[in-house]
Enzyme design. Structure first.
Site, PDB file in Angstrom:
ATOM      1  N   ASP A 267       1.002  -1.029  -0.257  1.00 22.53           N
ATOM      2  CA  ASP A 267      -0.227  -0.275  -0.092  1.00 22.53           C
ATOM      3  C   ASP A 267       0.857   0.961   0.032  1.00 22.53           C
ATOM      4  O   ASP A 267       1.325   0.815   1.233  1.00 22.53           O
ATOM      5  CB  ASP A 267      -0.999  -0.186   1.198  1.00 22.53           C
ATOM      6  CG  ASP A 267      -2.231  -0.667   1.073  1.00 22.53           C
ATOM      7  OD1 ASP A 267      -2.559  -2.089  -0.159  1.00 22.53           O
ATOM      8  OD2 ASP A 267      -2.962  -0.817   1.499  1.00 22.53           O
TER       9      ASP A 267
ATOM     10  N   HIS B 169       3.649  -2.115   4.236  1.00 27.11           N
ATOM     11  CA  HIS B 169       3.541  -1.070   3.896  1.00 27.11           C
ATOM     12  C   HIS B 169       4.605  -0.037   3.204  1.00 27.11           C
ATOM     13  O   HIS B 169       5.191  -0.808   3.740  1.00 27.11           O
ATOM     14  CB  HIS B 169       3.416   0.433   4.754  1.00 27.11           C
ATOM     15  CG  HIS B 169       1.408   0.068   5.131  1.00 27.11           C
ATOM     16  ND1 HIS B 169       1.104  -0.919   5.734  1.00 27.11           N
ATOM     17  CD2 HIS B 169       0.554   0.358   4.129  1.00 27.11           C
ATOM     18  CE1 HIS B 169      -0.698  -0.425   5.665  1.00 27.11           C
ATOM     19  NE2 HIS B 169      -0.706   0.342   5.422  1.00 27.11           N
TER      20      HIS B 169
END
Length: 260
Positions: free
Chosen positions: A69, A218
């Protein structure tokens, strides 16, 4: 008391009618397993199946799917891409409008090196309080932004901001030709001021790993960037293969009598 409850219910009804989203909202979650088996998601499975959404490869094969992400850039994505290129591993990067605007060269590089760009919306809002047209605009605006800076002109996979969803948001995304992709392996890695070192990221991934895992990382995490090469190399040694989400989606579309 009854009048107060009635008033609150009327407010909820008015809010749902105004937004056009009358379904119950959910936050993605599951019970983590540390015995290398996929986590169970309970009643979520029925909702996902209804709208062709998925959170893992349930074939039982030792396939893995790396997903990142990317809401903003912290300086580690180039290192991540270097490792993926060296190890010949594909990944999917779910990006926002802010990321595309601020890092067009990185988005272009992702596509050029064979990775998939996924739709994480333009402004990272909560889909569950929005109507269909507002969600459509968030998704199409992001798709157009990616097409302007790269050769990928269509985004098939969507990951809802904050992991929040409802039966309506899944339904509307399906009607727009998009596929929701959740995850079966994740840990708290996004706090840039609370990184714990490469060993922490490595251990979190290895203790949760299981066949068919869709791994959420992430890209703002220095821990992830530092641990990634060893993670990939050691998982390959254990017999895992890293595959693209396109491979998984294709398999899910084929009739069961024609195995992929």
């Amino acid at each position: 008391m009854k009048q107060t409850i009635a008033f609150l219910l009327s407010l909820i009804f008015f809010f749902c009618a105004f937004t056009g989203n009358t379904a119950f909202a959910y936050g993605w979650g599951y019970q983590k397993n540390n015995n290398h088996t996929p986590p169970e998601i309970g009643t979520y499975q029925e909702v996902l199946d209804k709208y062709n959404a998925f959170y893992l490869d349930d074939s039982g094969e030792k396939n893995l799917y790396l997903t990142f992400d990317n809401g903003y850039e912290q300086g580690f994505t180039s290192d991540i891409l270097d490792v993926l290129k060296k190890e010949e591993v594909p990944a999917t990067f779910f990006v926002t409008g802010h990321y595309v605007e601020s890092e067009p060269d990185l988005v272009k590089r992702m596509v050029e090196e064979g990775h998939i760009i996924g739709n994480h919306s333009y402004h990272h809002p909560d889909f569950t309080i929005m109507n269909k047209e507002a969600i459509k605009k968030e998704l199409t605006d992001l798709e157009q932004a990616v097409a302007e800076v790269s050769d990928q002109d269509e985004l098939i996979f969507v990951r809802p901001p904050r992991g929040t969803f409802s039966s309506d948001t899944l339904k509307w995304s399906t009607e727009l030709g998009l596929v929701h992709v959740f995850w079966s392996l994740a840990f708290k890695d996004w706090e840039t001021n609370s990184q714990k070192g490469a060993d922490y990221a490595y251990d979190e991934i290895m203790k949760q790993i299981h066949p068919g895992a869709i791994i959420l990382l992430h890209a703002v995490s220095s821990d992830n960037a530092a641990a990634l090469e060893k993670v990939i190399q050691d998982l390959k040694e254990e017999g895992y293969q890293f595959k693209n989400l396109d491979d998984l989606w294709m398999r899910k579309q084929l009739p069961k009598q024609f195995p992929y």
